[in-house]
Design an enzyme around this catalytic site. Sequence first.
Site, PDB file in Angstrom:
ATOM      1  N   ASP A  14       0.812  -1.217   0.000  1.00  0.00           N
ATOM      2  CA  ASP A  14       0.000   0.000   0.000  1.00  0.00           C
ATOM      3  C   ASP A  14       0.844   1.266   0.000  1.00  0.00           C
ATOM      4  O   ASP A  14       0.460   2.287   0.572  1.00  0.00           O
ATOM      5  CB  ASP A  14      -0.966   0.031   1.206  1.00  0.00           C
ATOM      6  CG  ASP A  14      -1.796  -1.223   1.280  1.00  0.00           C
ATOM      7  OD1 ASP A  14      -2.299  -1.640   0.230  1.00  0.00           O
ATOM      8  OD2 ASP A  14      -1.920  -1.799   2.373  1.00  0.00           O
ATOM      9  N   GLY A  16       1.506   2.929  -2.637  1.00  0.00           N
ATOM     10  CA  GLY A  16       1.076   3.790  -3.750  1.00  0.00           C
ATOM     11  C   GLY A  16       1.769   3.404  -5.050  1.00  0.00           C
ATOM     12  O   GLY A  16       1.978   4.241  -5.921  1.00  0.00           O
ATOM     13  N   LYS A  17       2.090   2.102  -5.174  1.00  0.00           N
ATOM     14  CA  LYS A  17       2.767   1.622  -6.384  1.00  0.00           C
ATOM     15  C   LYS A  17       1.925   1.836  -7.633  1.00  0.00           C
ATOM     16  O   LYS A  17       2.444   2.135  -8.691  1.00  0.00           O
ATOM     17  CB  LYS A  17       3.079   0.120  -6.264  1.00  0.00           C
ATOM     18  CG  LYS A  17       4.063  -0.216  -5.175  1.00  0.00           C
ATOM     19  CD  LYS A  17       4.260  -1.718  -5.044  1.00  0.00           C
ATOM     20  CE  LYS A  17       3.056  -2.469  -4.530  1.00  0.00           C
ATOM     21  NZ  LYS A  17       2.687  -2.198  -3.141  1.00  0.00           N
ATOM     22  N   GLY A  41      -4.276  -4.601  -4.394  1.00  0.00           N
ATOM     23  CA  GLY A  41      -5.309  -3.652  -4.831  1.00  0.00           C
ATOM     24  C   GLY A  41      -4.651  -2.333  -5.164  1.00  0.00           C
ATOM     25  O   GLY A  41      -4.046  -1.706  -4.311  1.00  0.00           O
ATOM     26  N   HIS A  42      -4.694  -1.952  -6.411  1.00  0.00           N
ATOM     27  CA  HIS A  42      -4.133  -0.661  -6.831  1.00  0.00           C
ATOM     28  C   HIS A  42      -5.276   0.254  -7.241  1.00  0.00           C
ATOM     29  O   HIS A  42      -6.163  -0.169  -7.960  1.00  0.00           O
ATOM     30  CB  HIS A  42      -3.228  -0.836  -8.052  1.00  0.00           C
ATOM     31  CG  HIS A  42      -1.931  -1.508  -7.738  1.00  0.00           C
ATOM     32  ND1 HIS A  42      -1.076  -1.955  -8.705  1.00  0.00           N
ATOM     33  CD2 HIS A  42      -1.354  -1.778  -6.556  1.00  0.00           C
ATOM     34  CE1 HIS A  42      -0.017  -2.488  -8.125  1.00  0.00           C
ATOM     35  NE2 HIS A  42      -0.168  -2.396  -6.830  1.00  0.00           N
ATOM     36  N   THR A  43      -5.197   1.472  -6.758  1.00  0.00           N
ATOM     37  CA  THR A  43      -6.206   2.423  -7.187  1.00  0.00           C
ATOM     38  C   THR A  43      -5.521   3.450  -8.066  1.00  0.00           C
ATOM     39  O   THR A  43      -4.511   4.019  -7.686  1.00  0.00           O
ATOM     40  CB  THR A  43      -6.805   3.140  -5.958  1.00  0.00           C
ATOM     41  OG1 THR A  43      -7.107   2.137  -5.007  1.00  0.00           O
ATOM     42  CG2 THR A  43      -8.066   3.888  -6.313  1.00  0.00           C
ATOM     43  N   GLN A 225       2.107  -6.053  -3.110  1.00  0.00           N
ATOM     44  CA  GLN A 225       2.466  -6.090  -1.678  1.00  0.00           C
ATOM     45  C   GLN A 225       3.790  -5.330  -1.488  1.00  0.00           C
ATOM     46  O   GLN A 225       4.111  -4.473  -2.289  1.00  0.00           O
ATOM     47  CB  GLN A 225       2.557  -7.524  -1.149  1.00  0.00           C
ATOM     48  CG  GLN A 225       1.219  -8.236  -1.055  1.00  0.00           C
ATOM     49  CD  GLN A 225       0.792  -8.883  -2.353  1.00  0.00           C
ATOM     50  OE1 GLN A 225       1.561  -9.564  -2.979  1.00  0.00           O
ATOM     51  NE2 GLN A 225      -0.458  -8.682  -2.743  1.00  0.00           N
ATOM     52  N   PRO A 305      -9.343  -0.862   8.079  1.00  0.00           N
ATOM     53  CA  PRO A 305      -8.500   0.278   8.433  1.00  0.00           C
ATOM     54  C   PRO A 305      -7.056  -0.197   8.533  1.00  0.00           C
ATOM     55  O   PRO A 305      -6.790  -1.259   9.097  1.00  0.00           O
ATOM     56  CB  PRO A 305      -9.008   0.719   9.814  1.00  0.00           C
ATOM     57  CG  PRO A 305     -10.039  -0.263  10.223  1.00  0.00           C
ATOM     58  CD  PRO A 305     -10.297  -1.239   9.124  1.00  0.00           C
TER      59      PRO A 305
END
Length: 425
Positions: A14, A16-17, A41-43, A225, A305
């Site tokens: 997480d 921010g890749k 999960g990438h946004t 990851q 969270p």
Amino acid sequence: MGQNVAVLGTQWGDEGKGKIVDLLCESFDVVARYQGGHNAGHTVKFGDKHFALRLIPSGILHANKLCLLGYGMVIDPAALLEEIEKLRALGVTIESNLKISDSAHVILPYHKALDIAREEAAGTAKIGTTGRGIGPAYESKVGRYGIRVADLLDAEVLRAKIEFTCAERNAVLGSVYKKETFDPKQLFEMYVAFGQQLADRITSGTLLINEQIRAGRSVMFEGAQGTMLDIDHGTYPFVTSSNTVVGGICTGLGVAPKHIHKVIGVVKAYTTRVGAGAFPTELENEMGEHLRRRGNEFGTVTGRPRRTGWLDLAVLRTCAMLNGVDEIAITKLDVLDELDEIPVCVGYKVRGATWNTFPAFAVAHHDYEPEYRTFKGWKTSTAGITSYDDLPPQAKDYVQFIEEQTETKASIISTGPRREETILR
Ligand code: IMP
């Protein structure tokens, strides 16, 4: 000769890749994943659109990029088909630009059920997995009874393998965990149908990527990851089940080390972690809550969270060493904008000894006594800044210290979730 670059996480995931990969994508012809599955999960945000990627590399959002799911991955075909449909609904083209390695392993529903049942049974000792069946699928692979993507195209082989593995997994699910079991016939029908839907994308990923490299195309290797979640080098057993470090590219794609020309480590300006395990700089207080709120630190996959804490240089030094990190991309610097002071962990006392890297033997939170150096906060907005010169001096001090301590250059600094909110140096 193309320039091939790895982009990987330097902390517990997480970092921010997704944004960094998306940002750099334009200069590459191929984007390949080498490990993990839909636990990732990438946004990616651009314009008014919001793309959630789990299995598919972020390159899919750009025209003319070949995207490959490498054989080091574990793939849930149902999740993959759903992701394809969702992206298509947002106008993303997914045709021959998405390929799947024939020797990647397949996640079946019993893997997921086992993952969840084990976590329930472990009680307070649970890992805090994403519950996607990742660990049990890698276990099947290493146990040599896994089902590979290519098997989906051979009905007889698939039937035999499902019958064998399902019987065994059912015995564990039913007798040990008192959970529902699966009907192998139904699974077979489901997975044969998945094979038919995915057939055009299934290929020898190893040959494909090596042909691309030989033809001079440039490849981006997209990590999922983070380094501290690596099965060998992370905070075992509170890790994922794959090699997230740079070596995972060689084993998970069949690419020789000489073809990896640069490693970019993505560093969040503070630290987060989802799931259980040691987190020496964790803030279980108001400040932790502030970082969570400002940084929107809630899991993309599970919505959980995230645990939050200060930047940990022992983690970053370990990561720089393990991956040979050449450059770093610092993300979410703007999340620290309002703070009076920003402590950074420079090392720890672990059972009486001083450590400036992460010791593999100590997995308990109470083993760590972090030592901090405190920086002055900049107390002004850096959100959306695009030039390094425009950063406040205190923010530059913070960045410079990270550079010195990791012996790398911060070639990218992200000041917001959008593509344009970025400093490129
Ligand atoms: P698994 O990969 O679902 O088996 O989960 C194992 C550990 O890795 C748990 O602590 C998860 O929270 C963590 N994890 C897995 N994928 C990600 C990710 O993409 N970001 C952050 N943590 C992850």
